[in-house]
Design a protein around this motif. Structure first.
Motif, PDB file in Angstrom:
ATOM      1  N   THR B 154       0.951  -0.967  -0.188  1.00  0.00           N
ATOM      2  CA  THR B 154      -0.265   0.268  -0.419  1.00  0.00           C
ATOM      3  C   THR B 154       0.933   1.486  -0.102  1.00  0.00           C
ATOM      4  OG1 THR B 154      -0.218  -0.043   2.416  1.00  0.00           O
ATOM      5  CG2 THR B 154      -2.004  -1.583   1.540  1.00  0.00           C
ATOM      6  N   LYS B 155       0.769   2.470  -0.309  1.00  0.00           N
ATOM      7  CA  LYS B 155       1.243   3.295  -0.808  1.00  0.00           C
ATOM      8  C   LYS B 155       1.802   3.753   0.798  1.00  0.00           C
ATOM      9  CE  LYS B 155      -2.804   7.255  -1.499  1.00  0.00           C
ATOM     10  NZ  LYS B 155      -3.204   6.863  -0.404  1.00  0.00           N
ATOM     11  N   GLU B 156       1.193   3.729   1.665  1.00  0.00           N
ATOM     12  CA  GLU B 156       1.449   4.707   2.765  1.00  0.00           C
ATOM     13  C   GLU B 156       2.190   3.573   3.367  1.00  0.00           C
ATOM     14  OE1 GLU B 156      -1.545   3.032   2.415  1.00  0.00           O
ATOM     15  OE2 GLU B 156      -2.278   5.349   1.893  1.00  0.00           O
ATOM     16  N   MET B 157       2.859   2.848   3.633  1.00  0.00           N
ATOM     17  CA  MET B 157       4.481   1.772   3.880  1.00  0.00           C
ATOM     18  C   MET B 157       5.138   2.424   3.826  1.00  0.00           C
ATOM     19  SD  MET B 157       2.793  -2.046   2.712  1.00  0.00           S
ATOM     20  CE  MET B 157       3.634  -3.338   2.590  1.00  0.00           C
ATOM     21  N   THR B 158       5.798   1.974   4.767  1.00  0.00           N
ATOM     22  CA  THR B 158       7.597   2.265   4.762  1.00  0.00           C
ATOM     23  C   THR B 158       8.113   1.333   3.790  1.00  0.00           C
ATOM     24  OG1 THR B 158       8.363   1.723   6.357  1.00  0.00           O
ATOM     25  CG2 THR B 158       7.011   3.575   6.260  1.00  0.00           C
ATOM     26  N   VAL B 159       9.131   1.961   3.125  1.00  0.00           N
ATOM     27  CA  VAL B 159      10.701   0.848   2.293  1.00  0.00           C
ATOM     28  C   VAL B 159      10.506  -0.350   3.745  1.00  0.00           C
ATOM     29  CG1 VAL B 159      12.820   1.200   2.163  1.00  0.00           C
ATOM     30  CG2 VAL B 159      11.415   2.690   1.399  1.00  0.00           C
ATOM     31  N   ALA B 160      10.778   0.112   5.284  1.00  0.00           N
ATOM     32  CA  ALA B 160      10.794  -0.524   5.665  1.00  0.00           C
ATOM     33  C   ALA B 160      10.348  -1.741   5.772  1.00  0.00           C
ATOM     34  CB  ALA B 160      11.445  -1.212   7.031  1.00  0.00           C
ATOM     35  N   TYR B 177      10.969  -8.904  -8.414  1.00  0.00           N
ATOM     36  CA  TYR B 177      11.791  -7.642  -8.419  1.00  0.00           C
ATOM     37  C   TYR B 177      11.230  -6.462  -8.987  1.00  0.00           C
ATOM     38  CZ  TYR B 177      16.062 -10.180  -7.959  1.00  0.00           C
ATOM     39  OH  TYR B 177      16.897 -11.430  -7.717  1.00  0.00           O
ATOM     40  N   THR B 178       9.880  -6.755  -9.234  1.00  0.00           N
ATOM     41  CA  THR B 178       8.688  -5.229  -9.783  1.00  0.00           C
ATOM     42  C   THR B 178       7.531  -5.810  -8.515  1.00  0.00           C
ATOM     43  OG1 THR B 178       9.565  -5.156 -11.354  1.00  0.00           O
ATOM     44  CG2 THR B 178       7.387  -3.930 -10.798  1.00  0.00           C
ATOM     45  N   CYS B 179       7.368  -4.755  -7.502  1.00  0.00           N
ATOM     46  CA  CYS B 179       6.611  -4.891  -6.553  1.00  0.00           C
ATOM     47  C   CYS B 179       5.267  -3.908  -6.764  1.00  0.00           C
ATOM     48  CB  CYS B 179       6.718  -4.305  -5.278  1.00  0.00           C
ATOM     49  SG  CYS B 179       7.998  -5.645  -4.253  1.00  0.00           S
ATOM     50  N   TYR B 180       4.263  -4.020  -6.515  1.00  0.00           N
ATOM     51  CA  TYR B 180       2.936  -3.646  -7.165  1.00  0.00           C
ATOM     52  C   TYR B 180       2.378  -2.946  -5.899  1.00  0.00           C
ATOM     53  CZ  TYR B 180       4.471  -6.183 -11.524  1.00  0.00           C
ATOM     54  OH  TYR B 180       5.222  -6.555 -11.805  1.00  0.00           O
ATOM     55  N   VAL B 191       6.831  -0.697  -7.662  1.00  0.00           N
ATOM     56  CA  VAL B 191       8.343   0.167  -7.392  1.00  0.00           C
ATOM     57  C   VAL B 191       9.185  -0.950  -7.717  1.00  0.00           C
ATOM     58  CG1 VAL B 191       9.404  -0.189  -4.958  1.00  0.00           C
ATOM     59  CG2 VAL B 191       7.084   0.865  -5.461  1.00  0.00           C
ATOM     60  N   SER B 192      10.398  -0.738  -7.909  1.00  0.00           N
ATOM     61  CA  SER B 192      11.493  -1.832  -8.349  1.00  0.00           C
ATOM     62  C   SER B 192      12.146  -2.135  -7.454  1.00  0.00           C
ATOM     63  CB  SER B 192      12.018  -1.104  -9.477  1.00  0.00           C
ATOM     64  OG  SER B 192      12.986  -0.488  -9.063  1.00  0.00           O
ATOM     65  N   ALA B 193      12.519  -3.299  -7.098  1.00  0.00           N
ATOM     66  CA  ALA B 193      13.418  -3.625  -5.945  1.00  0.00           C
ATOM     67  C   ALA B 193      14.449  -2.660  -5.638  1.00  0.00           C
ATOM     68  CB  ALA B 193      14.041  -5.433  -6.304  1.00  0.00           C
ATOM     69  N   LYS B 194      15.286  -2.682  -6.945  1.00  0.00           N
ATOM     70  CA  LYS B 194      16.015  -1.783  -6.994  1.00  0.00           C
ATOM     71  C   LYS B 194      15.911  -0.361  -6.277  1.00  0.00           C
ATOM     72  CE  LYS B 194      19.189   0.971 -10.601  1.00  0.00           C
ATOM     73  NZ  LYS B 194      19.563   0.875 -11.878  1.00  0.00           N
ATOM     74  N   ILE B 205       6.547   4.364   0.479  1.00  0.00           N
ATOM     75  CA  ILE B 205       6.161   3.511  -0.370  1.00  0.00           C
ATOM     76  C   ILE B 205       5.676   4.600  -1.784  1.00  0.00           C
ATOM     77  CG2 ILE B 205       5.382   2.498  -1.921  1.00  0.00           C
ATOM     78  CD1 ILE B 205       7.431   1.005  -0.759  1.00  0.00           C
ATOM     79  N   LYS B 206       5.166   5.275  -1.155  1.00  0.00           N
ATOM     80  CA  LYS B 206       3.821   6.536  -2.194  1.00  0.00           C
ATOM     81  C   LYS B 206       4.990   7.641  -3.152  1.00  0.00           C
ATOM     82  CE  LYS B 206       2.499   9.974   1.275  1.00  0.00           C
ATOM     83  NZ  LYS B 206       2.705   9.087   2.593  1.00  0.00           N
ATOM     84  N   ASP B 207       6.042   7.761  -2.315  1.00  0.00           N
ATOM     85  CA  ASP B 207       7.856   8.892  -2.225  1.00  0.00           C
ATOM     86  C   ASP B 207       8.574   8.273  -3.403  1.00  0.00           C
ATOM     87  OD1 ASP B 207       6.422  10.551  -0.586  1.00  0.00           O
ATOM     88  OD2 ASP B 207       8.898  11.164   0.708  1.00  0.00           O
ATOM     89  N   ILE B 208       8.609   6.757  -3.068  1.00  0.00           N
ATOM     90  CA  ILE B 208       9.493   5.490  -4.185  1.00  0.00           C
ATOM     91  C   ILE B 208       9.054   5.286  -5.515  1.00  0.00           C
ATOM     92  CG2 ILE B 208      11.567   5.707  -3.379  1.00  0.00           C
ATOM     93  CD1 ILE B 208      10.603   2.984  -2.625  1.00  0.00           C
TER      94      ILE B 208
END
Lengths: 457, 457
Positions: B154-160, B177-180, B191-194, B205-208
């Motif tokens: 979800t867009k509210e999640m953080t990278v962690a 390698y690609t997450c949705y 969002v790419s794994a990269k 997540i919404k920032d990247i």
């Protein structure tokens, strides 16, 4: 995504040419810059075709440095040359510095040698070294399509160290999804981004690295490499030099391009064209003519052999002119049967479905198929001739000729490509045109011999 | 890696059959288990071909659950059936539970319907739901090749949070390698794994996430999807339903397989064979014969038209029998010229290098090429006839016929595929066999008309 659905069409981005030209004309470059940042570089590259030389330069200069290099890597040579003409050398050097090394090589290998030297004098030292190194690899080798941007770990690093290194250098690497563990420059293991993400941060790399992996050498044939990547579903493949040191990687997108190119070349060869990797539309009339004439001449003169066999039977068709009217049907059927077999075998060999050890299996299969096909075609024709020409003997002559022709052509069509492969020749040459010419000669000989026998000509 | 170089050959793994059979015979399964853990699943799958039915089952049961499913996904149907016969239903169900959904579909869609129902009754609820859902998609659509295993954020999640989620569910996803990023089941970003690895852990997540991305619909043609992935160099492509909810992804390895299959089918059609995606060697003689006979019959009867035209000129070659001997050369040259043009155009259309809007450009180019090629071939032949037959008029008749034939055949060869594409037919049908038949008729007409004129026949 839905907010921009207006400029999508089934998932494809459509750039608005009028809007872009409007912005350029009104010098509203900030707006254009924002718009372009949202576009995919592939679409931007495609869009450049539609701009004339003056707007092209303005447009390209608006792109950010890295984006510009990315767009550049997706242009074909024609567009690149158009762009290069409007650039000064400093601008070209900027692009080269930003390109991935495989794309830089792709670009430079089509430039005049003196310009390359001139440009390389001005690029960054590291870039120059990489490019000079890569320029040494022969066309068609793994070395010629690899990129030197990849991420190296040592086996003592932890997952946290590794992630920190990816953060530090990752942006510059064409793919970060497989990283390489190196000891004394030798490749000792690979680590996927997946296992990095799935492991705890204090785990040492040596615990998660795979020590069994697929690799290639710089001198390996690029088609073999691409097939290997397809076979093992690899995103990237490490390339080693003769001392087993890793010197680059080949990525899946380049592998797909190689597979597509090689198939196109196979098809060209199968149609008696000297293979050429330039797109159809940008190849000149002279180049097209040259790549087609060689085989046409060879095949044309070979076909006169069939003609001279016919001449030997002049007395036969002076007595029975109707014999001549079946020549096209026999020749075409033989050609088509042979080309069916040769196409299936050539393709089977190309995608490794058929191997030389299958030789007898293939020949026996084609033999049985040719009996079935030959009898069906022979009967169909025989009935037609009896009904229309009311001549049972003629029907027998033509039908038997068809059966024999089908059998010969399927035999020739399946045997020649496999033998070519065995002799390290390209099986694609043993395709329809050559097979047809050979089969024609045989078909005409069979036909007139049978006719002479039965009608005592 | 170097430690195991003995069973490598240029980077390929070579499994030691004798060793494996020895272990099976001596029931040394622990050793075999360890050995297999080091092998690539693709190689294990290939190796299964060499085992007989009794050792096959023992061998397969030694593999670990996930590895077994992986190996199974790389087997062809023949091997799968051989294996299935030795399995009880519980074992088959185990394999299905472990397979990625696209591989399960690939397997089940070739099984008898009653067996599928029986098996699906026993697999896990979630798996059954996914499979039943996927079985509904038509062949040739994106839905039929996609997998339902992918990672949602979800867009509210953080990278962690995201990395923690990948750790939790990642193992089961065909590619991480690609997450949705999903909101109310609708896809709003990728969002790419990269970018996950390159971002700090507290970044939301919404920032990247990228909100501009390429996608497809379940009903899209699978070939179009594969081409799109090739064009944009995508590792995975999200597939949406009609409500723009993400229902699956297509991964690059499946895209490569689709491209290869479609090319093989194109080649088959171009050789007048009804396309068939079964490998050559496992297709039966009857199936081969059936897929070849249809076109052969059509083309054979079409070729009799050429024959009947020849019959009209019986008086001509009764007077001048030598005319007949040039028929094969004219027919072959016409056929080869036409097939050169049609092959280049068909391939150009297939890889989107040529579009309908290029119609006039293509026709004009082929026109100029045909003049160059025609004149060269005509001259070569004319000189040969003057030298060998000492008949200038005959040389003129044959040479002019060649020039006209080349022009006609290049015109027919380039026009028909483009028109077919426009009419939503498959351009691959407008290839050598059909073009040759058409061109033959025209060539014979031209030849005898010119000959009749010049020699007053």
């Amino acid at each position: 995504m839905m907010a921009v659905s207006a400029n999508h069409e089934g998932g494809f981005f459509i750039m608005d040419k009028d809007l872009v030209l409007e912005w350029i004309k009104s010098n509203n470059l900030k707006e254009l810059h924002e718009y372009l940042k949202k576009q995919n570089v592939v679409d931007i590259a495609e869009f450049l075709h539609e701009l004339d030389d003056s707007t092209l330069a303005i447009f390209f200069r608006i792109l950010e440095k890295e984006e510009a290099a990315n767009v550049f890597s997706y242009l074909d040579n024609e567009e690149r040359n158009r762009l290069i003409k409007t650039f000064n050398n400093a601008e070209i050097v900027n692009v080269i510095n930003e390109l991935y090394s495989d794309d830089a090589i792709d670009f430079l290998s089509d430039m005049p040698a003196n310009l390359v030297t001139q440009l390389l004098d001005k690029v960054d030292d590291g870039v120059r070294k990489d490019i000079n190194h890569l320029l040494k690899y022969k066309d068609d080798t793994a070395g010629s399509i690899m990129t030197v941007e990849f991420i190296e770990f040592t086996k003592e690093m932890t997952v946290a160290d590794a992630l920190a290194k990816i953060k530090r250098v990752g942006i510059d690497s064409e793919t970060v999804y497989t990283c390489y563990v190196v000891e004394n420059r030798k490749l000792i293991g690979i680590v996927s981004a997946k296992s990095l993400m799935l492991s705890d941060s204090d785990v040492p790399i040596k615990d998660i690295m795979k020590t069994e992996f697929i690799y290639a050498y710089t001198s390996d044939d690029k088609e073999d490499i691409a097939k290997k990547m397809k076979k093992y579903d690899l995103i990237a493949l490490p390339v080693l030099d003769v001392e087993n040191c890793i010197v680059g990687i080949v990525t899946f997108d380049d592998a797909i391009d190689v597979l597509t190119e090689e198939t196109t070349e196979d098809m060209q060869k199968m149609a008696a064209i000297v293979a050429n990797d330039k797109p159809y539309l940008t190849t000149s009339v002279w180049e097209h003519a040259r790549s087609r004439i060689v085989w046409l001449l060879i095949l044309m003169f070979s076909a006169t052999l069939t003609g001279s066999i016919i001449s030997n039977y002049e007395h036969a068709f002076e007595v029975m002119p109707v014999l001549v009217s079946f020549i096209p049907m026999l020749m075409d059927t033989g050609g088509n049967c042979g080309s069916q077999s040769s196409t299936l075998i050539i393709r089977g060999l190309a995608i490794d479905e058929i191997k030389f050890s299958d030789f007898f299996k293939v020949v026996f299969k084609e033999f049985r198929i040719s009996i079935v096909v030959g009898i069906v075609l022979g009967l169909a024709n025989g009935i037609r001739i009896v009904v229309l020409n009311h001549d049972v003997y003629l029907a027998i002559v033509v039908s038997v000729s068809i059966v024999v022709t089908v059998m010969i052509s399927k035999f020739v069509g399946c045997v020649l490509p496999i033998i070519a492969k065995r002799l390290k020749m390209d099986p694609a040459i043993m395709a329809a045109p050559l097979i047809t010419t050979i089969v024609d000669t045989l078909a005409i000989m069979v036909y007139f011999s049978i006719a002479s026998q039965i009608f005592n000509l």
